[in-house]
Design an enzyme around this catalytic site. Structure first.
Site, PDB file in Angstrom:
ATOM      1  CB  SER A  81      36.949  -8.647  31.898  1.00  0.00           C
ATOM      2  OG  SER A  81      36.346  -8.716  30.618  1.00  0.00           O
ATOM      3  CE  LYS A 130      27.779 -17.489  28.231  1.00  0.00           C
ATOM      4  NZ  LYS A 130      29.204 -18.025  28.319  1.00  0.00           N
ATOM      5  CB  CYS A 177      35.999  -9.386  40.913  1.00  0.00           C
ATOM      6  SG  CYS A 177      34.586  -9.644  42.004  1.00  0.00           S
ATOM      7  CD  GLU A 215      32.999 -19.791  27.265  1.00  0.00           C
ATOM      8  OE1 GLU A 215      33.794 -19.023  26.679  1.00  0.00           O
ATOM      9  OE2 GLU A 215      32.049 -19.385  27.976  1.00  0.00           O
ATOM     10  NE  ARG A 216      38.024 -19.026  29.694  1.00  0.00           N
ATOM     11  CZ  ARG A 216      38.543 -19.170  28.492  1.00  0.00           C
ATOM     12  NH1 ARG A 216      38.886 -20.376  28.071  1.00  0.00           N
ATOM     13  NH2 ARG A 216      38.712 -18.133  27.687  1.00  0.00           N
TER      14      ARG A 216
END
Length: 498
Positions: free
Chosen positions: A225, A172, A280, A175-176
């Site tokens: 996050s 998954k 990150c 979606e961006r």
């Protein structure tokens, strides 16, 4: 408008009942849409993976590895197309996208060693006529949920290793920026991967929650996050799944008075502002030990930052590009404003970035903030933008105490010429990945990636040796073939080797 769908059982699929815009962040306009998978669509992907698992589990590791070798070649042959897709949807400059792809390819190369990585252990004669060995067996159907900032590299941290270990995988992606991820999945099928072994479902929380709660999913990998990582970990483990969830960061660089300032400035420019700070492992805080080195660092950084170039992905002379969304741009600008309101000094202000031809893009230019203190919101939270903050302390121990007190423990580094100081730092700092005169201590593919404290939920790090351990379970077999002439009576005491 083009709709980016899913890849289920080797076939492109659309589930267009719900869609979301995908933006070109440099232009600030929607360029396509992505389908958001329903629970039923995700369940179809899980069923396809479950059906493919028995045959794939029994496929020899050498044959699995050969598919990965062909996959690596296809990634290299299609590098330009992949990097363009990253740039169009993420905004990452082409040279940065090429670096992301290369780090992903290195993980594919490591996965090609599956026959060696899965060998297990063997001991002969652990008892009279008794042999014992261990095997590393696949879990079954596993899932990965990946972030927008590395749409190519982070998925390649996960599914190549999971697949060569004999698992089937549900991905998954964010979606961006879904297109590069989906294109690469199709390349893996072109390399010979059987249908159903890798499935890609685009979606939002509905898709995520289906993966976290479906009993057919045995393990979940996540990068994102910290609040979401904690939710992923708690939900997955509550449903009996193995989980590794990598969260946020607040990465500090200690600048000692004896540091090579030329090296420091060059390092901080790339580590703080590369990929617009949406990493990150970005260095977002420089901890200067003493006012003298702090003043010199501020002066040199101010001069160097005036030469940085921000703009669209397809101009390779640009150093970094836009932020991913308008909402995220507003969030980053808000952190800069809060630091200023709480008493910090904005030395270089990137809030008014204006790029010719990209006036509606989601740009924040490189920003430098001095005299930041630990109680400030901008220090406590992850900004995830092109913002470098400078904290001034009196001693190296003060700097280390500051880092050790922070809730995040992803990456850190120290700049010094003093070997004793560097060794003390690496021994006592409470952070998972440490650099000594190295700004981004991201482990290579044959080590493993992961932070400490609230930067990682779970016991195992990503990729490398920990990746093999995460995607397999150990089975130990002990056997004896007794002699036809020997018959032993029943024993009721604990068996031992005397």
């Amino acid at each position: 408008m083009t709709v980016v769908g899913h890849l289920i059982n080797g076939q492109r699929r659309e589930d267009s009942s719900r869609t979301q815009d995908v933006f070109n962040p440099a232009k600030g306009v929607a360029s396509k849409q992505v389908a958001l998978a329903s629970k039923a669509t995700v369940e179809e992907a899980i069923a396809a993976a479950q059906a493919a698992f028995p045959a794939w589990r029994d496929t020899p590791p050498m044959k699995r590895a050969r598919i990965m070798f062909r996959f690596k070649e296809l990634l290299e042959q299609n590098a330009d197309r992949i990097c363009a897709l990253i740039g169009e949807e993420h905004g990452k400059i082409l040279h940065d996208a090429a670096g992301e792809l290369q780090r992903g390819i290195e993980n594919v190369e490591y996965a090609c060693g599956a026959p060696e990585l899965l060998k297990g252990e063997y001991s002969k004669n652990v008892g009279p006529g008794i042999d014992s060995w261990s095997e590393f067996q696949p879990l079954g159907v596993v899932a990965g949920i990946t972030p927008f900032n590395f749409p190519v590299m982070v998925p390649l941290w996960m599914y190549p290793m999971a697949i060569v270990c004999g698992n089937c995988f549900i991905l998954k992606p964010s979606e961006r920026d879904p297109s590069s991820t989906l294109f690469i999945a199709e390349l893996l099928h072109e390399a010979g991967l059987p249908s159903g072994v890798l499935n890609v479902v685009n979606g939002d929380k509905e898709a995520v929650d289906t993966l976290l709660t479906d009993p057919r999913i045995q393990a979940v990998s996540f990068v994102g996050s910290t609040p979401i990582a904690e939710y992923i970990y708690k939900t997955a483990t509550a449903h009996g799944k193995r989980c590794q969830a990598l969260g946020g960061a607040k990465n500090h660089a200690i600048v000692m008075p004896d540091a090579d300032l030329d090296n420091v400035v060059s390092s901080l420019l790339g580590a703080a502002f590369g990929s617009s700070g949406e990493r990150c492992m970005a260095l977002s805080v420089a901890v200067a030990v003493g006012d003298e080195i702090a003043d010199a660092l501020i002066a040199r950084m101010t001069e160097a930052m005036s030469k940085l170039k921000v703009g669209a992905y397809d101009d390779k002379s640009n150093d970094f590009g836009p932020l991913i969304t308008r909402q995220h741009k507003d969030k980053v600008v808000g952190y800069i404003a809060s630091a200023e309101a709480q008493g910090a000094t904005v030395v270089v202000d990137g809030r008014q970035a204006r790029i010719a031809g990209c006036e509606e893009g989601f740009f924040v230019d490189a920003t430098l903030i001095d005299r930041v203190t630990p109680e400030m919101t901008s220090y406590q939270e992850e900004i995830f933008g092109p913002v470098l903050q400078v904290v001034r302390v009196a001693t190296m121990q003060d700097a280390m105490d500051l880092i050790n007190a922070h809730e995040y423990g992803n990456g850190t580094c120290i700049y010094t010429r003093d070997g004793e100081a560097a060794r003390y730092f690496s021994d006592h700092i409470q952070v998972g990945m440490v650099g000594i005169n190295i700004p981004l201590p991201v482990p290579v593919a044959y080590h493993s990636f992961g932070g400490w404290k609230r930067s990682l939920f779970g016991d195992l790090h990503a990729y490398g040796p920990d990746g093999v351990r995460f995607y397999t379970r150990r089975k130990t077999i002990t056997q004896r073939w007794p002699s036809a002439n020997v018959r032993e009576g029943a024993e009721f005491s604990m068996p031992t080797m005397k």
